[in-house]
Design an enzyme around this catalytic site. Structure first.
Site, PDB file in Angstrom:
ATOM      1  N   GLU A  35      -9.533  19.419  13.856  1.00  0.00           N
ATOM      2  CA  GLU A  35     -10.129  18.078  13.929  1.00  0.00           C
ATOM      3  C   GLU A  35      -9.112  16.981  13.659  1.00  0.00           C
ATOM      4  O   GLU A  35      -9.229  16.237  12.679  1.00  0.00           O
ATOM      5  CB  GLU A  35     -11.245  17.960  12.880  1.00  0.00           C
ATOM      6  CG  GLU A  35     -12.350  18.948  13.037  1.00  0.00           C
ATOM      7  CD  GLU A  35     -13.342  18.890  11.881  1.00  0.00           C
ATOM      8  OE1 GLU A  35     -12.994  18.446  10.773  1.00  0.00           O
ATOM      9  OE2 GLU A  35     -14.485  19.299  12.099  1.00  0.00           O
TER      10      GLU A  35
ATOM     11  N   TYR B  86      -3.690   3.031   0.306  1.00  0.00           N
ATOM     12  CA  TYR B  86      -3.098   4.367   0.133  1.00  0.00           C
ATOM     13  C   TYR B  86      -1.616   4.322  -0.208  1.00  0.00           C
ATOM     14  O   TYR B  86      -0.964   5.365  -0.160  1.00  0.00           O
ATOM     15  CB  TYR B  86      -3.229   5.175   1.434  1.00  0.00           C
ATOM     16  CG  TYR B  86      -4.620   5.395   1.944  1.00  0.00           C
ATOM     17  CD1 TYR B  86      -5.584   6.039   1.171  1.00  0.00           C
ATOM     18  CD2 TYR B  86      -4.962   4.994   3.233  1.00  0.00           C
ATOM     19  CE1 TYR B  86      -6.847   6.260   1.678  1.00  0.00           C
ATOM     20  CE2 TYR B  86      -6.233   5.220   3.735  1.00  0.00           C
ATOM     21  CZ  TYR B  86      -7.167   5.849   2.951  1.00  0.00           C
ATOM     22  OH  TYR B  86      -8.410   6.074   3.457  1.00  0.00           O
TER      23      TYR B  86
ATOM     24  N   CYS C  40      -6.131 -13.793   0.468  1.00  0.00           N
ATOM     25  CA  CYS C  40      -5.996 -14.218  -0.924  1.00  0.00           C
ATOM     26  C   CYS C  40      -6.290 -13.053  -1.845  1.00  0.00           C
ATOM     27  O   CYS C  40      -7.380 -12.919  -2.409  1.00  0.00           O
ATOM     28  CB  CYS C  40      -6.920 -15.395  -1.204  1.00  0.00           C
ATOM     29  SG  CYS C  40      -6.381 -16.841  -0.302  1.00  0.00           S
TER      30      CYS C  40
ATOM     31  N   TYR D 117      -6.878   4.836  11.520  1.00  0.00           N
ATOM     32  CA  TYR D 117      -7.365   4.138  10.327  1.00  0.00           C
ATOM     33  C   TYR D 117      -6.817   2.713  10.236  1.00  0.00           C
ATOM     34  O   TYR D 117      -6.599   2.197   9.146  1.00  0.00           O
ATOM     35  CB  TYR D 117      -7.053   4.952   9.058  1.00  0.00           C
ATOM     36  CG  TYR D 117      -7.503   6.380   9.196  1.00  0.00           C
ATOM     37  CD1 TYR D 117      -8.853   6.698   9.119  1.00  0.00           C
ATOM     38  CD2 TYR D 117      -6.598   7.398   9.482  1.00  0.00           C
ATOM     39  CE1 TYR D 117      -9.282   7.999   9.296  1.00  0.00           C
ATOM     40  CE2 TYR D 117      -7.018   8.706   9.669  1.00  0.00           C
ATOM     41  CZ  TYR D 117      -8.360   9.003   9.570  1.00  0.00           C
ATOM     42  OH  TYR D 117      -8.770  10.280   9.751  1.00  0.00           O
TER      43      TYR D 117
END
Ligand SMILES: *Cc1c(COP(=O)(O)O)cnc(C)c1O
Length: 420
Positions: A265, A308, A334, A362
């Site tokens: 996948e 991440y 901000c 992503y």
């Protein structure tokens, strides 16, 4: 870089001029190359590639991948619906939700997709309603420690995903008592796995469990294949993994007595490299500690560096012969909003176009409207032609879901005395 920066043969500056910035651009040649690489690595087993929809969900990308032969890995009912809308047949979609309601699972069953169940209570409910009439798969957590950032590790002991392999006895009780028809075993240990031994350890756990299930059609090894974000990053050796996993899989099938499909996948592996986020330098701001380049985008469009700690390579495509200088590239949100610290870029001038690389997976799918910013457009470059595949958002899109109240709604309590 000392030359014009091309995306699928089209100069990045031209794309920025034609479609504006910020802009996501996807090169289909890279997707095709990665897809082929994966098929080649597993060429001697019946391989089913299920593209992880959550990594890049534009319909044109979904269609392209289906055209290449991929199925779909969906983690929400909305992704299932998107997949069906893009032309995937229900039997090409595996639905692997986590923590969803039984109603959502029932909806997936109505739509005809295979559900991959990840907790015992849900298996019991599924069995009570459908018994053996609707086949399903189960997601196992093999507790293999692997992966990059701890947010994307899913196989560890505290993971919320899957049914622990240590619950095996309980699992088997439920499967037998509820007369479940299990056609697939699945694991997904997390992202950024480097070592093919990790997959093989997980595989052994599934093979051992598989002996208890006589009606299997597939074993799904999930994903977590690592791609290069830095120029010198070590990546998953797909050929090595394909060779090792395939030969062990064939051995297992011989023991099992029947050929099964081997599913993977991939999200990142297929679409990370294909994507570039093009942004424009709005300001060059020297401070006492660094020189900031402020661009017309931010963590609202590409959250991976902030979320991440991900490294995304950045290049100045407008000044390929400029002197290399050290910059910190930041967004316009901000909130701490850094795309990259201490990056060597060819001298950046106001208005220059920067390319943020490996932004296919992503990137857009994790984008949001924080600071009431509009999301970028998406462009696909296919066989040297650039096509808009998602228009840039407009203010109306921000307002579309809001329900404005009448002014009269607010007038009953006037807390502030009127100014005289
Ligand atoms: C996210 C996810 C994937 C894809 O992971 P990548 O690291 O992008 O390849 C595959 N399967 C499941 C169940 C997932 O949740």
């Amino acid at each position: 870089m000392n030359e014009q920066y091309l995306i699928g043969g089209v100069p990045a500056e031209e794309l920025a001029a034609q479609f504006g910035t910020p802009l996501y651009v996807y090169d289909t040649g890279t997707i095709r190359r990665q897809y082929r690489k994966m098929c080649d690595a597993f060429h001697f087993v019946p391989l089913k590639v299920k593209f992880a929809c959550k990594s890049l969900n534009n319909l044109s990308i979904l269609k392209l991948l289906r055209g290449l032969g991929a199925g779909l890995d969906a983690v929400s009912i909305e992704e299932v619906q998107l997949g069906l809308f893009a032309g995937y047949r229900a039997d090409e979609i595996l639905f692997t939700p986590n923590g969803v309601s039984f109603e959502e699972i029932q909806e997936a069953v109505r739509l005809g997709v295979t559900v991959n169940i990840d907790n015992i209570a849900m298996l019991e409910r599924f069995g009570n309603v459908y018994g053996s009439t609707v086949p399903c798969a189960i997601r196992i957590t093999p507790h293999i420690e692997a992966g990059g950032h701890h947010h994307i590790q899913t196989g560890h002991i505290d993971s919320k995903f899957g049914i622990s392999i240590f619950q095996r006895r309980h699992l088997m009780r439920v499967v037998k008592t509820c007369d479940l028809n299990i056609i697939g075993l699945h694991m997904h240990t997390g992202s950024d796995i480097l070592d093919s031994q990790v997959f093989l350890q997980g595989a052994e756990i599934l093979f051992d469990l598989a002996k208890e299930f006589p009606h299997l059609r597939f074993i799904d090894f999930g994903s977590g294949f690592k791609v290069a974000y830095k120029p010198d990053d070590v990546v998953t050796d797909m050929d090595d993994l394909g060779r090792n996993l395939s030969s062990r899989f064939l051995e297992f099938c011989a023991e099992y007595g029947r050929d099964l499909d081997l599913c993977v996948e991939p999200g990142k592996f297929l679409v990370s490299e294909c994507g570039t986020l093009l942004v424009k330098a709005n300001v060059i701001k020297p401070t006492i500690s660094t020189v900031f380049v402020g661009v017309d985008s931010g963590q609202n469009h590409l959250i991976r560096p902030m979320f991440y700690d991900a490294y995304h390579h950045i290049m100045n495509v407008s000044n390929p012969y400029g002197l290399q200088r050290v910059y910190t590239v930041v967004g316009y949100i901000c909130e701490t909003d850094t795309f990259g610290w201490d990056r060597k870029l060819n001298e950046v001038r106001e208005g220059d176009i920067l390319a943020i690389r490996n932004a296919g997976a992503y990137g857009f799918t994790m984008s949001n409207n924080y600071n009431s910013r509009l999301r970028p457009a998406e462009v696909m470059v296919h066989d040297g032609r650039a096509a808009l595949i998602r228009r840039r958002e407009k203010l109306e899109d921000l307002l579309a879901t809001q329900v404005p109240l009448e002014d009269s709604f607010f007038v009953h309590h006037t807390e502030r005395p009127a100014l005289v």
